[in-house]
Motif scaffolding. Structure first.
Motif, PDB file in Angstrom:
ATOM      1  N   VAL A 196      -2.599 -11.823   1.264  1.00 56.54           N
ATOM      2  CA  VAL A 196      -1.250 -11.872   1.862  1.00 56.54           C
ATOM      3  C   VAL A 196      -1.366 -11.965   3.383  1.00 56.54           C
ATOM      4  CG1 VAL A 196       0.900 -10.599   2.214  1.00 56.54           C
ATOM      5  CG2 VAL A 196      -0.216 -10.575  -0.030  1.00 56.54           C
ATOM      6  N   LEU A 197      -2.260 -11.149   3.940  1.00 52.97           N
ATOM      7  CA  LEU A 197      -2.391 -11.144   5.411  1.00 52.97           C
ATOM      8  C   LEU A 197      -2.864 -12.498   5.909  1.00 52.97           C
ATOM      9  CD1 LEU A 197      -3.936  -7.605   6.014  1.00 52.97           C
ATOM     10  CD2 LEU A 197      -1.571  -8.340   6.419  1.00 52.97           C
ATOM     11  N   ARG A 198      -3.730 -13.146   5.117  1.00 48.66           N
ATOM     12  CA  ARG A 198      -4.213 -14.476   5.532  1.00 48.66           C
ATOM     13  C   ARG A 198      -3.044 -15.457   5.607  1.00 48.66           C
ATOM     14  NH1 ARG A 198      -9.098 -14.408   1.928  1.00 48.66           N
ATOM     15  NH2 ARG A 198     -10.663 -13.281   3.151  1.00 48.66           N
ATOM     16  N   GLU A 204      -8.582 -10.725  10.624  1.00 47.26           N
ATOM     17  CA  GLU A 204      -9.323  -9.876   9.695  1.00 47.26           C
ATOM     18  C   GLU A 204      -9.563  -8.471  10.268  1.00 47.26           C
ATOM     19  OE1 GLU A 204      -9.686 -12.126   6.328  1.00 47.26           O
ATOM     20  OE2 GLU A 204     -10.926 -10.322   6.574  1.00 47.26           O
ATOM     21  N   ASN A 205      -9.714  -8.382  11.622  1.00 49.47           N
ATOM     22  CA  ASN A 205     -10.091  -7.057  12.154  1.00 49.47           C
ATOM     23  C   ASN A 205      -8.941  -6.059  12.072  1.00 49.47           C
ATOM     24  OD1 ASN A 205      -8.392  -8.080  14.013  1.00 49.47           O
ATOM     25  ND2 ASN A 205      -9.650  -7.584  15.812  1.00 49.47           N
ATOM     26  N   LEU A 206      -7.755  -6.545  11.726  1.00 51.27           N
ATOM     27  CA  LEU A 206      -6.612  -5.625  11.537  1.00 51.27           C
ATOM     28  C   LEU A 206      -6.549  -5.122  10.101  1.00 51.27           C
ATOM     29  CD1 LEU A 206      -3.651  -7.225  13.535  1.00 51.27           C
ATOM     30  CD2 LEU A 206      -4.917  -5.130  14.035  1.00 51.27           C
ATOM     31  N   ILE A 212      -4.872   1.353   5.939  1.00 52.14           N
ATOM     32  CA  ILE A 212      -4.673   2.797   6.181  1.00 52.14           C
ATOM     33  C   ILE A 212      -3.193   3.098   6.331  1.00 52.14           C
ATOM     34  CG2 ILE A 212      -5.228   4.722   7.730  1.00 52.14           C
ATOM     35  CD1 ILE A 212      -7.554   3.458   5.967  1.00 52.14           C
ATOM     36  N   ILE A 213      -2.457   2.196   6.970  1.00 54.63           N
ATOM     37  CA  ILE A 213      -1.013   2.410   7.114  1.00 54.63           C
ATOM     38  C   ILE A 213      -0.335   2.318   5.744  1.00 54.63           C
ATOM     39  CG2 ILE A 213       1.124   1.448   8.074  1.00 54.63           C
ATOM     40  CD1 ILE A 213      -0.659   0.411  10.449  1.00 54.63           C
ATOM     41  N   ILE A 214      -0.710   1.290   4.989  1.00 52.29           N
ATOM     42  CA  ILE A 214      -0.099   1.110   3.658  1.00 52.29           C
ATOM     43  C   ILE A 214      -0.382   2.315   2.757  1.00 52.29           C
ATOM     44  CG2 ILE A 214      -0.203  -0.292   1.555  1.00 52.29           C
ATOM     45  CD1 ILE A 214       1.177  -1.741   3.809  1.00 52.29           C
ATOM     46  N   ASP A 215      -1.555   2.917   2.925  1.00 47.88           N
ATOM     47  CA  ASP A 215      -1.908   4.060   2.053  1.00 47.88           C
ATOM     48  C   ASP A 215      -0.953   5.227   2.247  1.00 47.88           C
ATOM     49  OD1 ASP A 215      -4.001   6.778   2.003  1.00 47.88           O
ATOM     50  OD2 ASP A 215      -3.775   5.485   0.235  1.00 47.88           O
ATOM     51  N   LYS A 216      -0.221   5.209   3.379  1.00 43.94           N
ATOM     52  CA  LYS A 216       0.707   6.315   3.646  1.00 43.94           C
ATOM     53  C   LYS A 216       2.094   6.037   3.077  1.00 43.94           C
ATOM     54  CE  LYS A 216      -0.389   6.092   8.104  1.00 43.94           C
ATOM     55  NZ  LYS A 216      -0.527   6.388   9.558  1.00 43.94           N
ATOM     56  N   LEU A 229       3.158  -0.968  11.100  1.00 42.31           N
ATOM     57  CA  LEU A 229       2.616  -2.305  10.770  1.00 42.31           C
ATOM     58  C   LEU A 229       2.924  -3.312  11.866  1.00 42.31           C
ATOM     59  CD1 LEU A 229       3.423  -2.513   6.935  1.00 42.31           C
ATOM     60  CD2 LEU A 229       1.154  -2.395   7.998  1.00 42.31           C
ATOM     61  N   THR A 230       4.157  -3.319  12.341  1.00 44.62           N
ATOM     62  CA  THR A 230       4.492  -4.282  13.411  1.00 44.62           C
ATOM     63  C   THR A 230       3.720  -3.929  14.679  1.00 44.62           C
ATOM     64  OG1 THR A 230       6.457  -2.921  13.776  1.00 44.62           O
ATOM     65  CG2 THR A 230       6.790  -5.004  12.621  1.00 44.62           C
ATOM     66  N   SER A 231       3.487  -2.638  14.902  1.00 49.42           N
ATOM     67  CA  SER A 231       2.755  -2.280  16.141  1.00 49.42           C
ATOM     68  C   SER A 231       1.287  -2.723  16.059  1.00 49.42           C
ATOM     69  CB  SER A 231       2.831  -0.771  16.381  1.00 49.42           C
ATOM     70  OG  SER A 231       2.077  -0.123  15.383  1.00 49.42           O
ATOM     71  N   THR A 232       0.781  -2.966  14.825  1.00 51.46           N
ATOM     72  CA  THR A 232      -0.614  -3.453  14.759  1.00 51.46           C
ATOM     73  C   THR A 232      -0.647  -4.978  14.864  1.00 51.46           C
ATOM     74  OG1 THR A 232      -0.411  -3.542  12.371  1.00 51.46           O
ATOM     75  CG2 THR A 232      -1.497  -1.577  13.302  1.00 51.46           C
ATOM     76  N   GLY A 233       0.555  -5.613  14.958  1.00 49.14           N
ATOM     77  CA  GLY A 233       0.533  -7.060  15.166  1.00 49.14           C
ATOM     78  C   GLY A 233       1.020  -7.861  13.969  1.00 49.14           C
ATOM     79  N   VAL A 234       1.474  -7.200  12.905  1.00 47.04           N
ATOM     80  CA  VAL A 234       2.001  -7.953  11.760  1.00 47.04           C
ATOM     81  C   VAL A 234       3.470  -8.306  12.070  1.00 47.04           C
ATOM     82  CG1 VAL A 234       2.401  -7.920   9.251  1.00 47.04           C
ATOM     83  CG2 VAL A 234       0.519  -6.585  10.237  1.00 47.04           C
ATOM     84  N   SER A 235       3.832  -9.559  11.823  1.00 48.90           N
ATOM     85  CA  SER A 235       5.210  -9.958  12.152  1.00 48.90           C
ATOM     86  C   SER A 235       6.189  -9.253  11.203  1.00 48.90           C
ATOM     87  CB  SER A 235       5.343 -11.479  11.950  1.00 48.90           C
ATOM     88  OG  SER A 235       5.236 -11.746  10.544  1.00 48.90           O
TER      89      SER A 235
END
Ligand SMILES: Nc1ccc(Br)nc1
Length: 446
Positions: A196-198, A204-206, A212-216, A229-235
């Protein structure tokens, strides 16, 4: 600990113990906060649990290994924002080395595999039972230590390894009376997230951070998850798509979304097919929201859960094909699981499955007068050399006391060493359940 979050590494306090004073201090007889004593009753239950861990490991052909509780802190410093890192029980030792009480066993196992290098032949099937630690502010009153059973397979890239590991846990559950109605395994793959991320060209380095975020996802509000998630750069669009995919509970649906060409679907289909062959299909279900909270997982992940939803995850594990290279070793395919000793006991209590484990001693031996204490010791030694358990009464005690102790230790028989019998080379043997009493020749005692 040391590193960006600071932790209390700088406040580890005096390295050397305080000077000895003559002042008698009343010490706290309780164990340190978050830790447990194991008095005989608790120790019997723990030993029973560990005997089952070991028996299953033996049945699956695994070899036992162990590692120091104390490891270099560097083994556990990963940058993905894991809870395990935030709660690392770390300090600087008297040689100014940064060390930590291990929070898990897998990094130690990886370290030993690298250390052994080519001297061991693959696949490795190793298991360990070890105490693991976390330093959590006691505000939450949670434990700071638990014992974990780990089984790991090193050197097998195929999903048969994960299927074997889940089979071993099912075997364990069955041994202690837990059924598929009590417990299930949620199974997914981190490759689902990766694919999905691809699609949203997330670097990849995210990947680990996002996992770890999703696990919460079930521990903190959804808005907080989205913000992290958005703060790590995911739109924002990527976040919505991600959460959409993570809500999928059917492999067929996942295949519709991701297509059948990707590794995620292929691996999961193979695992569910193998589960059928192993005979534990009723124990497992696909759940895309399972990612597990350790940064190093790279493929299939799974966790055991109680179907009543009262308890935290019972166990968890997955594939970690890239861990060894993070320690400078050559990567090897690897997968494993951790199974804690606390949640399972809560489950056994819930289900009324805690076994009755009382002290059992075969013999209690007692001299009927003080100058026969040596004779009684001789009788005890004869029985012990035959492998029998003997509680030897070590002081001159009234018979009433001896019978009371015999009942408390569940002794099978009472052996009395009396003067007249001893003169004739005999002792008196009483079967405590029936009351039957006989004189027996010492050299015929068995
Ligand atoms: N990792 C870890 C260690 C100790 C406990 Br209690 N829980 C989790």
């Amino acid at each position: 600990c040391s590193g960006e979050n600071g932790g209390d590494g700088g406040r580890s306090g005096a390295l050397s113990p305080p000077p000895i004073t003559d002042v008698v201090q009343k010490i706290d007889v309780n164990p340190p906060k978050g830790t447990r004593d194991f008095a005989p009753e608790e120790m019997r239950l723990r030993s029973w649990l560990f005997q089952n861990f070991r028996e299953v490991s033996r049945i699956f052909g695994f070899e036992e290994v162990d590692f120091p509780v104390l490891e270099s802190e560097a083994l556990f410093i990963r940058k993905a924002g894991e809870e395990i890192r935030d709660q690392l029980y770390c300090f600087e030792d008297r040689g100014n080395r940064r060390v930590a009480l291990r929070p898990e066993l897998t990094p130690s196992l990886a370290r030993l595999v690298i250390q052994k290098g080519k001297s061991v032949s693959l696949p490795l099937k190793w298991f360990a039972i070890g105490q693991c630690w976390r330093y959590e502010r006691m505000t939450r009153g949670r434990r700071r230590e638990h014992y974990q059973w780990n089984m790991d397979i090193i050197g097998v890239p195929e999903v048969t390894a994960e299927a074997e590991l889940i089979s071993s846990i099912v075997t364990f559950f069955k041994r202690i009376g837990i059924t598929a109605s009590d417990v299930g395994f949620k199974v997914s793959s981190r490759k689902v997230l990766q694919e999905v991320l691809r699609c949203y060209s997330i670097p990849e380095n995210l990947f680990s951070k996002v996992c770890i975020i999703i696990d919460k996802i079930e521990k903190i509000p959804l808005d907080e998850i989205k913000k992290e998630l958005t703060s790590t750069g995911v739109s924002e669009e990527g976040v919505e798509e991600l959460l959409q995919v993570l809500s999928i509970k059917s492999l067929a649906k996942l295949e519709e979304i991701l297509g059948s060409a990707g590794e995620a679907v292929a691996d999961l289909k193979q695992l569910f097919s193998l589960a059928e062959k192993f005979g534990y299909s009723e124990w497992i279900e696909f759940d895309a929201s399972v990612v597990r909270g350790l940064a190093y997982y790279t493929g299939i992940v799974f966790e055991g859960f109680d179907r009543e939803g009262k308890l935290r995850a019972i166990c968890g594990g997955g594939r970690y094909d890239r861990l060894l290279s993070t320690f400078g070793g050559e990567d090897l395919p690897a997968c494993g699981f951790g199974f804690g000793d606390a949640v399972i006991v809560e489950l056994l209590k819930e289900k009324g499955l805690v076994p009755e484990l009382s002290l059992q001693v075969e013999n209690i031996v007692c001299a009927l007068d003080v100058d026969l204490q040596g004779a009684a010791a001789r009788v005890a030694s004869i029985l012990r050399e035959k492998g029998q358990s003997v509680d030897l009464v070590l002081e001159s005690k009234p018979l009433k006391w001896v019978f009371k102790r015999a009942a408390r230790i569940n002794a099978y028989r009472l052996i009395l060493v009396g003067s007249s019998e001893w003169q004739r080379g005999m002792v008196s043997v009483k079967i405590l359940s029936s009351g039957e009493q006989n004189e027996v020749k010492l050299d015929e005692l068995e």
